[in-house]
Design a protein around this motif. Sequence first.
Motif, PDB file in Angstrom:
ATOM      1  N   GLY A  48       8.496   8.522  -1.307  1.00 28.65           N
ATOM      2  CA  GLY A  48       7.557   7.409  -1.366  1.00 28.65           C
ATOM      3  C   GLY A  48       8.199   6.126  -1.848  1.00 28.65           C
ATOM      4  O   GLY A  48       7.948   5.039  -1.306  1.00 28.65           O
ATOM      5  N   LEU A  49       9.054   6.219  -2.861  1.00 32.00           N
ATOM      6  CA  LEU A  49       9.745   5.031  -3.343  1.00 32.00           C
ATOM      7  C   LEU A  49      10.679   4.466  -2.280  1.00 32.00           C
ATOM      8  O   LEU A  49      10.800   3.244  -2.124  1.00 32.00           O
ATOM      9  N   SER A  50      11.341   5.348  -1.544  1.00 28.25           N
ATOM     10  CA  SER A  50      12.217   4.891  -0.474  1.00 28.25           C
ATOM     11  C   SER A  50      11.414   4.182   0.619  1.00 28.25           C
ATOM     12  O   SER A  50      11.823   3.130   1.135  1.00 28.25           O
ATOM     13  N   ALA A  51      10.271   4.772   0.983  1.00 29.62           N
ATOM     14  CA  ALA A  51       9.420   4.135   1.994  1.00 29.62           C
ATOM     15  C   ALA A  51       8.912   2.780   1.512  1.00 29.62           C
ATOM     16  O   ALA A  51       8.840   1.817   2.287  1.00 29.62           O
ATOM     17  N   THR A  52       8.584   2.684   0.225  1.00 30.72           N
ATOM     18  CA  THR A  52       8.118   1.414  -0.326  1.00 30.72           C
ATOM     19  C   THR A  52       9.213   0.364  -0.297  1.00 30.72           C
ATOM     20  O   THR A  52       8.966  -0.814   0.019  1.00 30.72           O
ATOM     21  N   ALA A  53      10.439   0.777  -0.626  1.00 30.58           N
ATOM     22  CA  ALA A  53      11.562  -0.160  -0.620  1.00 30.58           C
ATOM     23  C   ALA A  53      11.822  -0.737   0.764  1.00 30.58           C
ATOM     24  O   ALA A  53      12.335  -1.854   0.893  1.00 30.58           O
ATOM     25  N   GLY A 112       0.798  -1.221   0.000  1.00 30.17           N
ATOM     26  CA  GLY A 112       0.000   0.000   0.000  1.00 30.17           C
ATOM     27  C   GLY A 112       0.830   1.269   0.000  1.00 30.17           C
ATOM     28  O   GLY A 112       0.280   2.368  -0.174  1.00 30.17           O
ATOM     29  N   PHE A 113       2.132   1.152   0.184  1.00 31.14           N
ATOM     30  CA  PHE A 113       2.975   2.339   0.113  1.00 31.14           C
ATOM     31  C   PHE A 113       3.150   2.835  -1.320  1.00 31.14           C
ATOM     32  O   PHE A 113       3.603   3.956  -1.529  1.00 31.14           O
ATOM     33  N   LEU A 129       2.320   7.958  -5.181  1.00 31.35           N
ATOM     34  CA  LEU A 129       1.548   8.827  -6.074  1.00 31.35           C
ATOM     35  C   LEU A 129       1.085  10.090  -5.350  1.00 31.35           C
ATOM     36  O   LEU A 129       1.119  11.197  -5.916  1.00 31.35           O
ATOM     37  N   LEU A 130       0.649   9.941  -4.092  1.00 27.82           N
ATOM     38  CA  LEU A 130       0.226  11.118  -3.331  1.00 27.82           C
ATOM     39  C   LEU A 130       1.387  12.086  -3.116  1.00 27.82           C
ATOM     40  O   LEU A 130       1.234  13.310  -3.235  1.00 27.82           O
ATOM     41  N   LEU A 131       2.550  11.541  -2.807  1.00 29.11           N
ATOM     42  CA  LEU A 131       3.716  12.405  -2.607  1.00 29.11           C
ATOM     43  C   LEU A 131       4.138  13.077  -3.905  1.00 29.11           C
ATOM     44  O   LEU A 131       4.591  14.229  -3.898  1.00 29.11           O
ATOM     45  N   CYS A 132       3.993  12.365  -4.989  1.00 28.17           N
ATOM     46  CA  CYS A 132       4.298  12.984  -6.288  1.00 28.17           C
ATOM     47  C   CYS A 132       3.346  14.144  -6.553  1.00 28.17           C
ATOM     48  O   CYS A 132       3.760  15.219  -7.022  1.00 28.17           O
ATOM     49  N   TRP A 133       2.068  13.945  -6.253  1.00 27.79           N
ATOM     50  CA  TRP A 133       1.071  15.007  -6.412  1.00 27.79           C
ATOM     51  C   TRP A 133       1.427  16.195  -5.517  1.00 27.79           C
ATOM     52  O   TRP A 133       1.399  17.356  -5.953  1.00 27.79           O
ATOM     53  N   ALA A 134       1.757  15.894  -4.236  1.00 27.26           N
ATOM     54  CA  ALA A 134       2.130  16.972  -3.315  1.00 27.26           C
ATOM     55  C   ALA A 134       3.383  17.703  -3.806  1.00 27.26           C
ATOM     56  O   ALA A 134       3.512  18.925  -3.637  1.00 27.26           O
TER      57      ALA A 134
END
Length: 663
Positions: free
Chosen positions: A249-254, A224-225, A230-235
């Motif tokens: 976001g990508l770092s958090a997903t990793a 779900g990260f 996408l939200l962080l990209c929008w922000a």
Amino acid sequence: MALPRLLAYAAAMLVCALMGAPAVLAVAGDGTVAPDGMALVIGVALALPSVVLGVLVAARRPRSVVGLLLVLAGATTVYVAVGESYASLAVRRGLFTEVYAALSQGDWMFLYVPAALLMLVFPDGRLPGRRWRWAVAGLLVVPVLFMLIAACVPEAYQPPFENTPHLLRPPPAYLPVLEIVGVTLLPVFLGLLITSAAAMVIRYRRAADEVSRARVKWFALGAGFLPLTLLLCWAGYLFFGGPDLAVVGLSATAVAIPVSTAIAVLRHDLYDVDRAISAAVTYGLVTAVLLAFYMAASFLVGFGAGRGSPVAAAAATAVCAAALSPLRVRLQRRVDRRLYPARQAVLTAVARLRDRMHAGQARPEELEAALRDALRDPELRVGYRLPGATGLVDAAGEPFGPGDAGDAQVTPVRLGGHEIGALVRGRAGSRELLREAADASALLIEVVRLRIEVSRALDEAEASRTRLLHAGYEERRRLERDLHDGAQQRLVSLGMAIRLAQRHLGGGTAGVDALLDEWVAELAAAVTELRQIAHGLRPSSLDDGLGNALVMLAGKVPVPVALDVSAGDLPDDVAMTAYYVASEAMTNAVKHAGSAAIGVRVSRTADRVTVRISDDGRGGAEMRPGAGLAGLADRVRAAGGALRLSSPEGGGTTVEAVLPCAS
């Protein structure tokens, strides 16, 4: 050693070697590896959780390929980071430049392969069925074909290989066919990724137990990260004019995916995953609405002013926060209904019981039944902790059985910093859900606990009154018997002797002196017996104060007694009660506890007198009906005080009486 574990260890060693490649490249080159070494450091740091947790999972689950796939997922991240360094060096030094340039044009697909394979085999390392082998084959074959086709495209390579000649040069007649195949492979690969995600949905629906479902939920929580990215990209586009925040976001997903996978495989019960998913979805929706609201507010005040004016931005943010304050609670309720129904059911059940109780339609003792229905746990117990008691009691005031709360999961209920009860889990409900249920039920449990205390106090007062009445009758019979058999008989016989002597005095035959001596002796014996009887009612040693009486009492005890009396002058009734408390406690310490030393301390604070007797005996004393301590407790309660007993096995005994003492 199992093959999956062996492969995971080998892949981890390969990744470690790959992490050290930049140093080797620096030695082989001119001392510089990449224009930006920070990207390499970040890539290696993001790969470490996946590699380390993959090795841990492989060690704990040696026959599962989940650990191997986690290590490979970390390997792809390291490959990308090291690839940047190698690309710049390959161009400068000519180290397999043509080969690396050809293969690196279409290798991006391999970044998704470990995660897709992980979704296919999670959580037990096996495919959902034999037909899913085609998906595994596609995930392994399609990226290879795409990489080879991308290497054959005659267009110039991407920097820094724009001047590098092509390694593969197929005949021009085959180029249109290769382009069509390459374009076709893109939706095919996307379909394979969707198929991998669908495998998780199928596993969740097929799961026959809560453990399997919880594991799938943990993995979904980590995945779900990706929407967070996408939200962080929008922000980032809203606040900074670029997608820079997507890197966060990508770092958090990793990090989130390997962590959630390891938790799912090794410790699925570490936390309530339903609660975590519900909170994540709620705050994700709130963030999305906040960004949309901010964008609309900024547009209304002027998009340019919204980005450049701190006042306008602050005003828009304040409006967003004010608007979303009540919205978050409503969103949380709606999300809970869908993703966390157990929590909603518990809170609703407690609220309904509270409303029905206020309306006079229910009793707070029905809490256990309400929680059992809400949690679907017929074995759940609600326990209440009473002051001075060591264990839990049920709503009827009966103590829990030996196994009711022994090995079960016990969630304490606290109110005002004090533990007032506990929820004892049966077969359902996580620790976090039971904590929420405990917090929501605290007031109801406190009401039941007070009702139990009042009921017990009334029962104890009635029983104490009955015991005191019987004790009074027994004491009266004893006094009547002692008086009848002792002093009364002596006085009667003395009267008869005097009457008989009166008859003989006239004849001069009776010796007056001898008779008088005999009568005086009889009177002295009667007085002595009367004093002994009176001493049983009130010790004469109290005439000189409680301290003197305790000193005389301690002198009769065959073990050392340490006295500390600092209560001053006390009313006679208080001093007599304190004396009997000390006397009974010391007698028990000598007769039953086998004590080697006794301590007696009497102190006074404001309008309270505390009498504390402690020994170093074997402990295990109890207030059994009819025993001396039970009668002593009745005497103390009759005086308006309270008696407490602490006597652990092997830890000595402490008797403490607190008596009211008006100044």
